[in-house]
Structure formats: structure tokens, C-alpha cells
Design an enzyme around this catalytic site. Structure first.
Site, mmCIF file in Angstrom:
data_model
loop_
_atom_site.group_PDB
_atom_site.id
_atom_site.type_symbol
_atom_site.label_atom_id
_atom_site.label_comp_id
_atom_site.label_asym_id
_atom_site.label_seq_id
_atom_site.Cartn_x
_atom_site.Cartn_y
_atom_site.Cartn_z
ATOM 1 N N CYS A 172 -11.296 -14.193 33.398
ATOM 2 C CA CYS A 172 -10.537 -15.186 33.831
ATOM 3 C C CYS A 172 -10.025 -16.050 32.657
ATOM 4 O O CYS A 172 -9.148 -16.812 32.756
ATOM 5 C CB CYS A 172 -11.343 -16.163 34.564
ATOM 6 S SG CYS A 172 -11.989 -15.526 36.103
ATOM 7 N N HIS A 207 2.273 -7.392 38.754
ATOM 8 C CA HIS A 207 2.776 -8.118 37.835
ATOM 9 C C HIS A 207 4.437 -7.710 38.155
ATOM 10 O O HIS A 207 5.370 -8.644 38.009
ATOM 11 C CB HIS A 207 2.710 -7.311 36.446
ATOM 12 C CG HIS A 207 1.310 -7.519 36.080
ATOM 13 N ND1 HIS A 207 0.575 -6.562 35.759
ATOM 14 C CD2 HIS A 207 0.535 -8.624 36.020
ATOM 15 C CE1 HIS A 207 -0.772 -6.991 35.359
ATOM 16 N NE2 HIS A 207 -0.621 -8.295 35.443
ATOM 17 N N LYS A 235 -7.729 -7.128 46.579
ATOM 18 C CA LYS A 235 -6.753 -7.412 45.812
ATOM 19 C C LYS A 235 -7.023 -6.500 44.477
ATOM 20 O O LYS A 235 -7.873 -6.137 44.179
ATOM 21 C CB LYS A 235 -7.078 -8.912 44.925
ATOM 22 C CG LYS A 235 -6.112 -9.544 43.927
ATOM 23 C CD LYS A 235 -6.437 -10.495 42.926
ATOM 24 C CE LYS A 235 -5.739 -10.521 41.752
ATOM 25 N NZ LYS A 235 -6.017 -11.124 40.505
ATOM 26 N N HIS A 274 0.461 -3.510 36.188
ATOM 27 C CA HIS A 274 0.558 -2.964 37.414
ATOM 28 C C HIS A 274 1.411 -3.549 38.593
ATOM 29 O O HIS A 274 2.154 -4.492 38.028
ATOM 30 C CB HIS A 274 -0.967 -2.849 37.995
ATOM 31 C CG HIS A 274 -1.277 -4.222 38.384
ATOM 32 N ND1 HIS A 274 -1.207 -5.074 39.283
ATOM 33 C CD2 HIS A 274 -2.492 -4.786 37.606
ATOM 34 C CE1 HIS A 274 -1.910 -6.232 39.146
ATOM 35 N NE2 HIS A 274 -2.799 -6.127 38.176
ATOM 36 N N HIS A 285 -13.653 -11.313 39.610
ATOM 37 C CA HIS A 285 -13.374 -9.967 38.757
ATOM 38 C C HIS A 285 -14.975 -8.949 38.750
ATOM 39 O O HIS A 285 -14.932 -7.913 38.459
ATOM 40 C CB HIS A 285 -13.175 -10.152 37.322
ATOM 41 C CG HIS A 285 -11.722 -10.948 37.043
ATOM 42 N ND1 HIS A 285 -11.905 -12.201 37.121
ATOM 43 C CD2 HIS A 285 -10.751 -10.428 36.960
ATOM 44 C CE1 HIS A 285 -10.523 -12.636 36.730
ATOM 45 N NE2 HIS A 285 -9.906 -11.549 36.741
ATOM 46 N N CYS A 287 -16.071 -16.836 31.526
ATOM 47 C CA CYS A 287 -15.681 -15.554 32.008
ATOM 48 C C CYS A 287 -14.312 -15.120 31.257
ATOM 49 O O CYS A 287 -13.384 -15.565 31.357
ATOM 50 C CB CYS A 287 -15.282 -15.516 33.650
ATOM 51 S SG CYS A 287 -14.622 -13.865 34.195
ATOM 52 N N LYS A 291 -7.300 -4.604 37.659
ATOM 53 C CA LYS A 291 -7.663 -3.320 36.673
ATOM 54 C C LYS A 291 -9.081 -3.438 36.419
ATOM 55 O O LYS A 291 -9.751 -2.605 36.443
ATOM 56 C CB LYS A 291 -7.029 -3.710 35.420
ATOM 57 C CG LYS A 291 -5.662 -3.126 35.100
ATOM 58 C CD LYS A 291 -5.981 -1.772 34.767
ATOM 59 C CE LYS A 291 -4.502 -0.752 34.718
ATOM 60 N NZ LYS A 291 -4.695 0.762 34.732
ATOM 61 N N CYS A 335 -18.769 -12.984 38.254
ATOM 62 C CA CYS A 335 -17.577 -13.692 38.614
ATOM 63 C C CYS A 335 -17.077 -13.223 39.882
ATOM 64 O O CYS A 335 -16.609 -11.851 40.313
ATOM 65 C CB CYS A 335 -16.639 -13.525 37.607
ATOM 66 S SG CYS A 335 -14.871 -13.790 37.987
HETATM 67 N N1 MSP Z 1 -1.828 -15.014 31.388
HETATM 68 C C1 MSP Z 1 -2.250 -15.460 32.699
HETATM 69 C C2 MSP Z 1 -1.044 -16.500 32.999
HETATM 70 C C3 MSP Z 1 -0.599 -17.316 32.212
HETATM 71 S S1 MSP Z 1 0.697 -18.301 32.707
HETATM 72 C C4 MSP Z 1 1.032 -19.724 31.803
HETATM 73 C C5 MSP Z 1 -2.576 -14.326 33.457
HETATM 74 N N2 MSP Z 1 -2.054 -13.376 33.585
HETATM 75 S S2 MSP Z 1 -2.192 -12.078 34.378
HETATM 76 O O1 MSP Z 1 -1.723 -11.039 33.775
HETATM 77 O O2 MSP Z 1 -3.660 -11.992 34.995
HETATM 78 O O3 MSP Z 1 -1.261 -12.265 35.600
HETATM 79 C C6 MSP Z 1 -1.735 -12.923 36.860
HETATM 80 C C7 MSP Z 1 -0.222 -12.971 37.748
HETATM 81 O O4 MSP Z 1 0.044 -11.642 38.053
HETATM 82 C C8 MSP Z 1 -0.529 -13.476 39.085
HETATM 83 O O5 MSP Z 1 -0.688 -14.867 39.445
HETATM 84 C C9 MSP Z 1 0.552 -12.841 39.821
HETATM 85 O O6 MSP Z 1 1.509 -13.373 39.361
HETATM 86 C C10 MSP Z 1 0.435 -11.505 39.271
HETATM 87 N N3 MSP Z 1 -0.393 -10.648 40.063
HETATM 88 C C11 MSP Z 1 -1.651 -9.881 39.533
HETATM 89 N N4 MSP Z 1 -1.997 -9.090 40.525
HETATM 90 C C12 MSP Z 1 -1.432 -9.382 41.578
HETATM 91 C C13 MSP Z 1 -1.511 -8.797 42.706
HETATM 92 N N5 MSP Z 1 -2.417 -7.882 43.192
HETATM 93 N N6 MSP Z 1 -0.736 -9.262 43.948
HETATM 94 C C14 MSP Z 1 0.482 -10.216 43.658
HETATM 95 N N7 MSP Z 1 0.521 -10.615 42.356
HETATM 96 C C15 MSP Z 1 -0.208 -10.321 41.386
HETATM 97 O O7 MSP Z 1 -3.163 -14.880 34.749
#
Ligand code: MSP
Length: 586
Positions: free
Chosen positions: A129, A21, A294, A18, A146, A126, A297, A143
Site C-alpha cells: 500500500c 490501469h 479485485k 494490468h 494485499h 505495508c 498483482k 494487510c
Molecule cells: N501510485 C499510486 C497512485 C498515486 S496517484 C498520486 C497507486 N498506483 S497503482 O498502480 O496501484 O494504481 C492504482 C489505481 O489503478 C486505482 O486507483 C485504479 O485507478 C487503477 N486500478 C488498479 N486496479 C484496478 C482494478 N482492478 N479495477 C479498477 N481500477 C484499478 O495507487
């Protein structure tokens, strides 16, 4: 040569990507592009986190094996990088066999160092997480991040002696006040450490989808340990050369606050245990929020960036994210907000500036950028009869040194803008840097209004008609023996204005490159083929890289040495084209 190694988190493949990312990947790309412009040796890594409970569950729900599921989802995540125009040098998957082997070796080092022992875990976990959690941190049994119910776990696991690193971690924070940025995130991580650290379980007995513990294949390595190690493992196989000595320690790990604890506490402790240097900085940007929350999904409130990118292009999307949200803070995004900013700033301000500059040069000077008038040149140059600066931005070996200081009313502001943008980008203040660039876009638009080239053209033509001595209908751009007629003055002022505007656009193409690379290239194209510059990146060099990122075709863009006033080469012929940002009419 300075080096710059920047990473994004590796994203979970349990669900489709989304805008959050896309945001982190875009921001990392802005920083990487800027450092390539500086001439630094840059490595930009992104990828996917493919093991663990939630990926296993997502695959099961679709009736697929986890690997089949990951193979499908990874395509969408690679596509995020491609569609936002990111020039990552590599895309790592934690299911790469080279990564899996590296993780086992790394964990073995911690085991051999005496930092891992067997014990039993009884408590909550969780899956959203992928983290163990404490009863007292739940909100109504759910959680807090989430809104999902954690599961109870009771199993024998291997534990990592995190508690043994508490003092060393705190000392590292105290000795490196820039280790985590911005400052409030540093304080948050340090206070977490100071509250006391418990040992953590780093293996799972009941989960099958993971990397085997090397000394006990009945267990798999905890997904977060597996994932964090990607920042090191990638360097050992992203290219045919080992990039470890060239790029480790990482300059910046970029992420949002959700995963600060893993990166700010567990990762440095693991590195200390295994005997590696720590990354130089973590940069924690904020959340993009939709409707005040925030995006997630799991919560079901996400904004899909792809329709916007498909319709309007990657650059407006990149621009919007970095302009709308102060980098390092949370900010609200929406499709309406995107369209409003697109129309007011991209279509009306930047797009209009480019099209009217090009069209005025076409209309008043037959498409050729005029030389600046002699009285605008420094004395030495005008005595030589040289009508243009001596440096050519097209050449990477252009001499450095003070640029020919044309006595333009824009020169000082342009130079101040370049300096501000550079220091803001060096400081990772991406949105402030874009704000500075935008200040200059607005200055150029005001300059058009102030100078009113159409009036100058009219004055030049009117006096000409009245017999003011032009040759062959050509506009006059040189004063003769101090006897300057009204027509000559107007024509010279017009030359100066058009030259200033063309130079302003050239400068913008340098400053905008990190944020809007395609737009920067389009502006250079409009200024004529002489300005096309590009140099290869690590990805470009790495022929045959295992994930095909080399085909992104990202060049290093115009060198930052061009970020100075007065470097416009002579003889440019502008090229008209369709509007860069057609207005959104709905
Ligand atoms: N797989 C772990 C990360 C491992 S790194 C060694 C993870 N993945 S995640 O798909 O959940 O990605 C989290 C990251 O995605 C956040 O830290 C951020 O970089 C980005 N974001 C996810 N949602 C976001 C927002 N709503 N706003 C800004 N960044 C966001 O955690």
C-alpha cells in the site's frame, strides 16, 4: 472557453500494468475526448509513480538499480496509454528532475507554514500500500487489501499536522457536496475525516529511493506526498508554456476506491497548507473484478488486456470496459464476457448496421447518399428548391442555430439521444452515456427492419418495369404535381430511408467518438471523405514534449456541434469496406 483538466493516478512501476490501469486511463480518455468535442481547453495527464519501498524492492529482486528498473517499466506504462488509444497530453514520471524540484519546493512551503515537525514513528508499514497501517485493521496479521505482512518500522521522521486540517477539510466537504463523487464515496471520505485525523509521517529515514527532504537530506519524502504533487508539478513543465494558470485546479482526479483516502484527505490538506486551491472533483470508479475479487498483482489474479487489444483493437476493449461495468460501481470482467459482447453488440449490431447501410446505398443508389425527398424538407427549404440542410458539419465555423428539421421519424429520438448523452457525459456517467448511444444503434437497426429498403427497392423496380415512368433507369425521388405513382412513392420512401440511415451513422460517429475513436473515424470514412474532421489537441500543439506523447496523433474528433439531427451534407459518396468488427468464431 471552458477548461477541463483530468488526471489518472500515476501508476506504480513495481510490476507490469494490468487491465485495471488500462480501465482508468480509458475512462479518463473518454471524458477528455468528449470535452475536446465540446471545444473545451483540455489537459489530460497520466504517468508513473517511481519512488518508494516497493519499487526499490522490485528493482533489487531483479538485480537492477531502482532507476534502471523504472526506465524499463515506464515503457510498458506508456504503452498502456498508447494501446488503449488514449490521447493524454503529457506523461509524467516522478523521477523527472523538474518534478523532484517542484516537490521539494512544495514541501518546503508546508514546512515554512509550520505544518511539519520532527517526531518518531513506531508502528507498521505495508509496502504494497505504501502506507502506515494500524494493527487493528489487519486481518489475521495481514494487510486486508494485499494479503501481505506489514513490516515494523521505528524511526525519526518528519510529520505533517494533518490533525490541524480536520475542521477545514470537513467544512470543505460540507460546502462542496460534489467534491467526491459518487455520493457514497463522498460519505465515506467525510466520515473518515469526522472520526478524527492523526498527524502523518511524511518522510523516511531508512529508505534511499526518493526525493530528499530539502532541509534535511538524510531523509526522503514519503512516496505518497511525492506522488500526489504530480498533479501540480506536471503543469509547470509539460509544455514550454506554464499551464498552471490555464488548468489548475484540476476538474477531475479519477481513480478507484483504493486510494480515496490519500486523495480525499491528505491531498487537500497538503494543498491547503501550501496555499493552493483544491481540485474541483474526485471521481471514484469501481474495481474491475476477476472471479469475484479485485485484481491485484500481489494476489496473483490479473487479466492482461494486451492480448485482447492486440487481437481485436483498442476500441472493442474500451467499449467492453465501459459497457460491461456501470461506471462508479464494481463489476466482473472476463475474456468470455468480452467475446460475447463483441459478437452480439459490435459485430451484430453496430458492424452490421454500418455495412448494410453502406451496401444498400451502393446497391440502390450507386453509392451516392440520396437527397431527402422534398416533402421531408421544412417548407421554406422546399420552396427554395434546396434539397439539403444549409449547415455543413465539415466546417468548424458552421453557423449554429436550429438545424434544418427534417420530418424524419427518427429526428425526435436522435435529438433526445444527443441531449441525454451530453448530460450523462458532462456528469461523468460514462456507462449510462454509452447505453444511450447504444439505444440509438438499436433504433437504427429496427428502422431498417421496419422500412425494409429491399422491399421498397423492389416495389420501385416492379412498378418501373410496368411502365411507371422513370427516366433512363434512374430511380425517381421527386413527386410531380401531386400525382404520385406507386413506383415514385416507393423510390421516395427508399431515398428517405437511406438518407435517414446515413444521417444516423453520421450522428453515431459523433456520439461514439469519445468511446471508440477509431470506429467513429471509420464510420465517417465510409460516409465519404467530406466528413473527415479533426482538430489538434494540447499534446498535438506541444512539439518536442519530453515524453514523446505528442506522437500519439490524437485529434479532437468531430465537434459536438454536429450532435444534432439533420446536418448531413449533400453529395456524400459512401465507401464500402471490410466489416468493422469481424465475428470472433471460437
Ligand atoms: N501510485 C499510486 C497512485 C498515486 S496517484 C498520486 C497507486 N498506483 S497503482 O498502480 O496501484 O494504481 C492504482 C489505481 O489503478 C486505482 O486507483 C485504479 O485507478 C487503477 N486500478 C488498479 N486496479 C484496478 C482494478 N482492478 N479495477 C479498477 N481500477 C484499478 O495507487
Amino acid at each position: 472557453m471552458a477548461r477541463f483538466y483530468i488526471t489518472t493516478p500515476i501508476y506504480y512501476v513495481n510490476d507490469v500494468p494490468h487491465i485495471g490501469h488500462a480501465y482508468t486511463t480509458t475512462a479518463a480518455d473518454v471524458a477528455a475526448r468528449f470535452h475536446r468535442q465540446l471545444g473545451d481547453d483540455v489537459f489530460f495527464l497520466t504517468g508513473t509513480d517511481e519512488h518508494g519501498t516497493k519499487v526499490e524492492q522490485a528493482a533489487a529482486a531483479r538485480g537492477l538499480t531502482p532507476k534502471e528498473h523504472a526506465d524499463e517499466m515506464v515503457v510498458k506504462f506508456k504503452d498502456v496509454a498508447r494501446r488503449v488509444g488514449a490521447g493524454n497530453d503529457f506523461f509524467i514520471r516522478t523521477t523527472d528532475p523538474q518534478h523532484e524540484k517542484y516537490v521539494q519546493d512544495f514541501v518546503q512551503r508546508c514546512y515554512d507554514a509550520g505544518d511539519i515537525y520532527k517526531s518518531s514513528y513506531s508502528g507498521l508499514y505495508c509496502p504494497a500500500c505504501e502506507a502506515y497501517c494500524a494493527e487493528e485493521n489487519l486481518v489475521d496479521g495481514l494487510c486486508p487489501d494485499h494479503g501481505t505482512t506489514p513490516v515494523h518500522m521505528d524511526e525519526d521522521n518528519y510529520f505533517f499536522r494533518l490533525s490541524a486540517f480536520q475542521e477545514r477539510l470537513a467544512a470543505h466537504y460540507r460546502d462542496n457536496p460534489e467534491f467526491v463523487r459518487p455520493r457514497h464515496r463522498y460519505n465515506e471520505a467525510l466520515s473518515f475525516i469526522e472520526q478524527g485525523l492523526d498527524d502523518i509521517s511524511i518522510s523516511r529515514a531508512t529508505l534511499k529511493w526518493g526525493i530528499n527532504v530539502p532541509w534535511d537530506p538524510t531523509q526522503v519524502i514519503y512516496v505518497w506526498v511525492d506522488a500526489l504533487i504530480n498533479y501540480l508539478s506536471a503543469l509547470t513543465y509539460a509544455s514550454s508554456q506554464d499551464l498552471f494558470d490555464r488548468f489548475w485546479p484540476a476538474t477531475y482526479h479519477l481513480m478507484a476506491q483504493d486510494i480515496l483516502k490519500f486523495h480525499g484527505v491528505i491531498w487537500p490538506a497538503l494543498l491547503m497548507s501550501a496555499g493552493y486551491e483544491l481540485p474541483e472533483h474526485l471521481f471514484i470508479h469501481g474495481y474491475l473484478k476477476l472471479g469475484g475479487e479485485k485484481m491485484s498483482k500481489t494476489r496473483g489474479n490479473v487479466m492482461d488486456p494486451f492480448p485482447l487489444i492486440d487481437r481485436y483493437g483498442a476500441d472493442p476493449f474500451r467499449f467492453y470496459c465501459l459497457r460491461e461495468v456501470s461506471f462508479g460501481q464494481d463489476g466482473m470482467v472476463s475474456e468470455e464476457g468480452f467475446k460475447a459482447r463483441y459478437n452480439s453488440e459490435l459485430a451484430n449490431e453496430l458492424g452490421n448496421l454500418v455495412s448494410r447501410t453502406v451496401s444498400m446505398i451502393g446497391k440502390y443508389r450507386g453509392g451516392a447518399v440520396p437527397a431527402p425527398p422534398p416533402e421531408r424538407l421544412p417548407e421554406d427549404d422546399s420552396r427554395d428548391g434546396a434539397a439539403v440542410p444549409r449547415q455543413s458539419p465539415g466546417s468548424a465555423d458552421a453557423p449554429v442555430g436550429p438545424p434544418a428539421r427534417l420530418n424524419s421519424p427518427l429526428a425526435a429520438e436522435a435529438e433526445a439521444t444527443c441531449e441525454a448523452v451530453r448530460s450523462q457525459l458532462e456528469d461523468m456517467d460514462l456507462s449510462a452515456a454509452l447505453e444511450s448511444v447504444w439505444g440509438f444503434v438499436r433504433r437504427l437497426n429496427r428502422y431498417v427492419e421496419e422500412q425494409a429498403p429491399w422491399k421498397l427497392a423492389k416495389a420501385a423496380a416492379t412498378s418501373k418495369e410496368a411502365g411507371a415512368g422513370t427516366a433512363g433507369g434512374e430511380p425517381i425521388s421527386r413527386a410531380v404535381d401531386g400525382d404520385v405513382s406507386a413506383a415514385e412513392q416507393a423510390a421516395a420512401a427508399l431515398d428517405a430511408t437511406l438518407w435517414d440511415l446515413a444521417e444516423g451513422l453520421r450522428l453515431l460517429s459523433v456520439l461514439l467518438h469519445p468511446f471508440m475513436p477509431a470506429t467513429a473515424a471509420a464510420i465517417r470514412e465510409r460516409l465519404g471523405p467530406m466528413l473527415q474532421t479533426d482538430r489538434p489537441t494540447v499534446a498535438g500543439e506541444a512539439a518536442g514534449d519530453v515524453h514523446g506523447i505528442g506522437d500519439v496523433g490524437v485529434g479532437a474528433g468531430p465537434s459536438w456541434r454536429e450532435a444534432a439531427w439533420g446536418l448531413l451534407p449533400p453529395g456524400l459518396s459512401v465507401v464500402a469496406g471490410p466489416p468493422l468488427f469481424p465475428r470472433i468464431e471460437e
